[in-house]
Design an enzyme around this catalytic site. Structure first.
Site, mmCIF file in Angstrom:
data_model
loop_
_atom_site.group_PDB
_atom_site.id
_atom_site.type_symbol
_atom_site.label_atom_id
_atom_site.label_comp_id
_atom_site.label_asym_id
_atom_site.label_seq_id
_atom_site.Cartn_x
_atom_site.Cartn_y
_atom_site.Cartn_z
ATOM 1 N N ARG A 36 0.808 -1.222 0.000
ATOM 2 C CA ARG A 36 0.000 0.000 0.000
ATOM 3 C C ARG A 36 0.838 1.266 0.000
ATOM 4 O O ARG A 36 0.311 2.364 0.216
ATOM 5 C CB ARG A 36 -0.947 0.005 1.203
ATOM 6 C CG ARG A 36 -2.071 -0.998 1.005
ATOM 7 C CD ARG A 36 -2.999 -1.117 2.184
ATOM 8 N NE ARG A 36 -3.972 -2.171 1.924
ATOM 9 C CZ ARG A 36 -3.755 -3.452 2.125
ATOM 10 N NH1 ARG A 36 -2.588 -3.861 2.609
ATOM 11 N NH2 ARG A 36 -4.672 -4.346 1.835
ATOM 12 N N HIS A 68 3.793 -10.604 -5.982
ATOM 13 C CA HIS A 68 2.733 -9.799 -6.589
ATOM 14 C C HIS A 68 3.134 -8.332 -6.485
ATOM 15 O O HIS A 68 3.631 -7.892 -5.456
ATOM 16 C CB HIS A 68 1.410 -10.054 -5.859
ATOM 17 C CG HIS A 68 0.201 -9.582 -6.599
ATOM 18 N ND1 HIS A 68 -0.071 -8.245 -6.785
ATOM 19 C CD2 HIS A 68 -0.806 -10.253 -7.202
ATOM 20 C CE1 HIS A 68 -1.206 -8.132 -7.483
ATOM 21 N NE2 HIS A 68 -1.668 -9.337 -7.749
ATOM 22 N N TYR A 71 0.032 -2.322 -4.929
ATOM 23 C CA TYR A 71 -1.240 -1.861 -5.490
ATOM 24 C C TYR A 71 -1.184 -0.507 -6.205
ATOM 25 O O TYR A 71 -2.004 -0.250 -7.086
ATOM 26 C CB TYR A 71 -2.293 -1.745 -4.376
ATOM 27 C CG TYR A 71 -2.648 -3.055 -3.727
ATOM 28 C CD1 TYR A 71 -3.045 -4.148 -4.499
ATOM 29 C CD2 TYR A 71 -2.598 -3.212 -2.342
ATOM 30 C CE1 TYR A 71 -3.378 -5.355 -3.911
ATOM 31 C CE2 TYR A 71 -2.936 -4.418 -1.742
ATOM 32 C CZ TYR A 71 -3.326 -5.482 -2.532
ATOM 33 O OH TYR A 71 -3.660 -6.668 -1.943
ATOM 34 N N HIS A 108 -0.903 -6.452 -12.231
ATOM 35 C CA HIS A 108 -2.190 -6.036 -12.778
ATOM 36 C C HIS A 108 -1.894 -5.157 -13.989
ATOM 37 O O HIS A 108 -0.789 -4.664 -14.160
ATOM 38 C CB HIS A 108 -2.987 -5.271 -11.734
ATOM 39 C CG HIS A 108 -3.474 -6.142 -10.621
ATOM 40 N ND1 HIS A 108 -4.118 -5.665 -9.528
ATOM 41 C CD2 HIS A 108 -3.402 -7.486 -10.456
ATOM 42 C CE1 HIS A 108 -4.432 -6.669 -8.725
ATOM 43 N NE2 HIS A 108 -3.998 -7.783 -9.256
ATOM 44 N N GLU A 143 -1.717 -10.557 -15.240
ATOM 45 C CA GLU A 143 -2.898 -11.180 -14.634
ATOM 46 C C GLU A 143 -4.179 -10.683 -15.315
ATOM 47 O O GLU A 143 -4.382 -9.483 -15.483
ATOM 48 C CB GLU A 143 -2.951 -10.868 -13.134
ATOM 49 C CG GLU A 143 -4.164 -11.515 -12.460
ATOM 50 C CD GLU A 143 -4.174 -11.380 -10.935
ATOM 51 O OE1 GLU A 143 -3.295 -10.681 -10.374
ATOM 52 O OE2 GLU A 143 -5.066 -11.975 -10.318
ATOM 53 N N ASP A 177 -6.486 -15.705 -13.017
ATOM 54 C CA ASP A 177 -7.233 -15.664 -11.756
ATOM 55 C C ASP A 177 -8.641 -16.180 -12.033
ATOM 56 O O ASP A 177 -9.361 -15.620 -12.864
ATOM 57 C CB ASP A 177 -7.250 -14.226 -11.221
ATOM 58 C CG ASP A 177 -7.862 -14.110 -9.836
ATOM 59 O OD1 ASP A 177 -9.013 -14.561 -9.661
ATOM 60 O OD2 ASP A 177 -7.199 -13.564 -8.936
ATOM 61 N N HIS A 180 -11.474 -13.612 -11.292
ATOM 62 C CA HIS A 180 -11.514 -12.546 -12.306
ATOM 63 C C HIS A 180 -12.113 -13.066 -13.619
ATOM 64 O O HIS A 180 -12.934 -12.387 -14.244
ATOM 65 C CB HIS A 180 -10.116 -11.987 -12.570
ATOM 66 C CG HIS A 180 -9.465 -11.387 -11.359
ATOM 67 N ND1 HIS A 180 -8.173 -10.909 -11.350
ATOM 68 C CD2 HIS A 180 -9.938 -11.189 -10.100
ATOM 69 C CE1 HIS A 180 -7.879 -10.449 -10.142
ATOM 70 N NE2 HIS A 180 -8.922 -10.610 -9.368
ATOM 71 N N HIS A 214 -4.191 -18.313 -10.042
ATOM 72 C CA HIS A 214 -4.775 -17.829 -8.798
ATOM 73 C C HIS A 214 -6.122 -18.531 -8.635
ATOM 74 O O HIS A 214 -7.052 -18.265 -9.400
ATOM 75 C CB HIS A 214 -4.991 -16.309 -8.839
ATOM 76 C CG HIS A 214 -3.739 -15.532 -8.599
ATOM 77 N ND1 HIS A 214 -3.658 -14.171 -8.821
ATOM 78 C CD2 HIS A 214 -2.520 -15.912 -8.130
ATOM 79 C CE1 HIS A 214 -2.438 -13.754 -8.496
ATOM 80 N NE2 HIS A 214 -1.726 -14.790 -8.088
ATOM 81 N N ASP A 227 -14.793 -7.732 -8.394
ATOM 82 C CA ASP A 227 -13.572 -8.403 -7.937
ATOM 83 C C ASP A 227 -13.632 -8.642 -6.435
ATOM 84 O O ASP A 227 -13.029 -7.919 -5.663
ATOM 85 C CB ASP A 227 -12.351 -7.564 -8.324
ATOM 86 C CG ASP A 227 -11.048 -8.258 -7.964
ATOM 87 O OD1 ASP A 227 -11.085 -9.443 -7.563
ATOM 88 O OD2 ASP A 227 -9.991 -7.615 -8.083
ATOM 89 N N HIS A 229 -13.116 -11.902 -3.887
ATOM 90 C CA HIS A 229 -12.772 -13.316 -3.776
ATOM 91 C C HIS A 229 -13.602 -13.990 -2.679
ATOM 92 O O HIS A 229 -13.941 -13.371 -1.689
ATOM 93 C CB HIS A 229 -11.287 -13.483 -3.465
ATOM 94 C CG HIS A 229 -10.401 -12.866 -4.511
ATOM 95 N ND1 HIS A 229 -9.038 -12.927 -4.459
ATOM 96 C CD2 HIS A 229 -10.686 -12.173 -5.631
ATOM 97 C CE1 HIS A 229 -8.517 -12.303 -5.503
ATOM 98 N NE2 HIS A 229 -9.498 -11.822 -6.223
ATOM 99 N N GLU A 259 -5.807 -16.896 -3.136
ATOM 100 C CA GLU A 259 -5.881 -15.527 -2.585
ATOM 101 C C GLU A 259 -7.251 -15.363 -1.940
ATOM 102 O O GLU A 259 -7.987 -14.427 -2.248
ATOM 103 C CB GLU A 259 -5.718 -14.499 -3.694
ATOM 104 C CG GLU A 259 -4.383 -14.525 -4.418
ATOM 105 C CD GLU A 259 -4.367 -13.580 -5.613
ATOM 106 O OE1 GLU A 259 -5.322 -13.606 -6.424
ATOM 107 O OE2 GLU A 259 -3.409 -12.805 -5.727
#
Ligand code: MN
Ligand code: MN
Ligand code: ZN
Length: 279
Positions: A36, A68, A71, A108, A143, A177, A180, A214, A227, A229, A259
């Protein structure tokens, strides 16, 4: 079968290996730093050594590990300042993976923020090709997205188009994923549906380019572009389709990373156990 989950590095990078081993993972994913924040301290060579040592002392194959991207970077943004910052941050991230001996970095594809898909894809592929110039021995995995507003790469054909523009090709692969894909309109609920979706994936992107799966169930319905999960088997996809996805991954020797949420319903230990039981 190589299967595990995203695990925490809280405390130290090498703690992530303990977390993976405790959860009986044979594959895992980490953030190499706080996801973050824009800022990250360089990886201390001693910390990298500890991570690599612990990993090689474990039964986990290095090639079943991935990191990964954080963000904040947006590789498709039309805004120059954020764009340059994103490229720089990803170059750093690739180098961090290299130091840790992690072979794959999942990213991403970003948001074009209303500037249009064509423009977004141009920015994105230009950014990725810039990052791929680093000498690091790390493969960048694109992804597939959930298809939220202003995103690119939820459609397999478009993902394949983006992938084909990434050079050199040997530095790129794909991460699929399941959540997704499902909310982007690819049905995975039955054995037949999962097979059909993976056939379509193979004919567009190519299953040989799939390096990590994923495995997530979904809170959102088919085609909802949501999105969110869910726990394995408790979402809109369900046991049958996820079981078939695990089977296809095993046949193709593709590592699986969960995830899934950690909440009152279930934690990651239980989700990993549940996924293994579906194999
Ligand atoms: Mn992701
Ligand atoms: Mn994912
Ligand atoms: Zn997601």
């Amino acid at each position: 079968m190589q299967i595990g989950a995203h695990v925490s590095i809280s405390g130290s990078l090498d703690r992530s290996v303990d977390n993976a081993v405790e959860r009986e993972c044979s594959a895992f994913q980490i953030f190499t730093r706080n996801p973050r924040s824009w800022f990250a301290k360089d990886v201390d060579p001693n910390d990298a050594e500890k991570f690599k040592e612990k990993l090689s002392d474990s039964d986990i194959d290095r090639m079943a590990t991935c990191a990964h991207m954080p963000y904040l970077p947006n590789l498709s943004t039309p805004e120059d300042e954020g764009y340059e910052k994103s490229i720089k941050s990803m170059i750093k991230e690739v180098e961090r993976c290299d130091k840790l001996g992690i072979p794959y970095l999942v990213t991403h594809l970003g948001s074009h923020k209303g500037s249009g898909e064509e423009n977004g894809i141009k920015r994105l592929t230009n950014a990725l090709n810039e990052v791929a110039k680093t000498k690091a021995d790390v493969m960048i995995l694109l992804e597939n997205t959930a298809g939220q507003k202003n995103s690119v790469g939820s459609d397999f054909k478009q993902l394949a188009e983006i992938f084909s523009k990434c050079k050199p090709a040997k530095k790129f692969g794909v991460c699929l994923d399941t959540c997704h894909a499902f909310v982007a309109g690819y049905d995975l609920r039955t054995k037949e549906a999962a097979k059909k979706t993976m056939k379509e994936f193979d004919e567009t992107v190519g299953i040989e380019n799939l390096k990590i799966l994923h495995l997530n169930d979904s809170k959102g319905e088919l085609n909802s572009n949501l999105d969110r999960h869910n726990h394995i088997g408790l979402g809109e996809i369900g046991n049958e389709g996820l079981s078939e996805m695990i089977k296809i991954m095993n046949e193709n020797k593709i590592p699986i990373v969960l995830e899934t949420p950690i909440d009152d319903i279930r934690d990651d230990f239980e989700n990993i156990r549940k996924a293994k039981s579906l194999a």
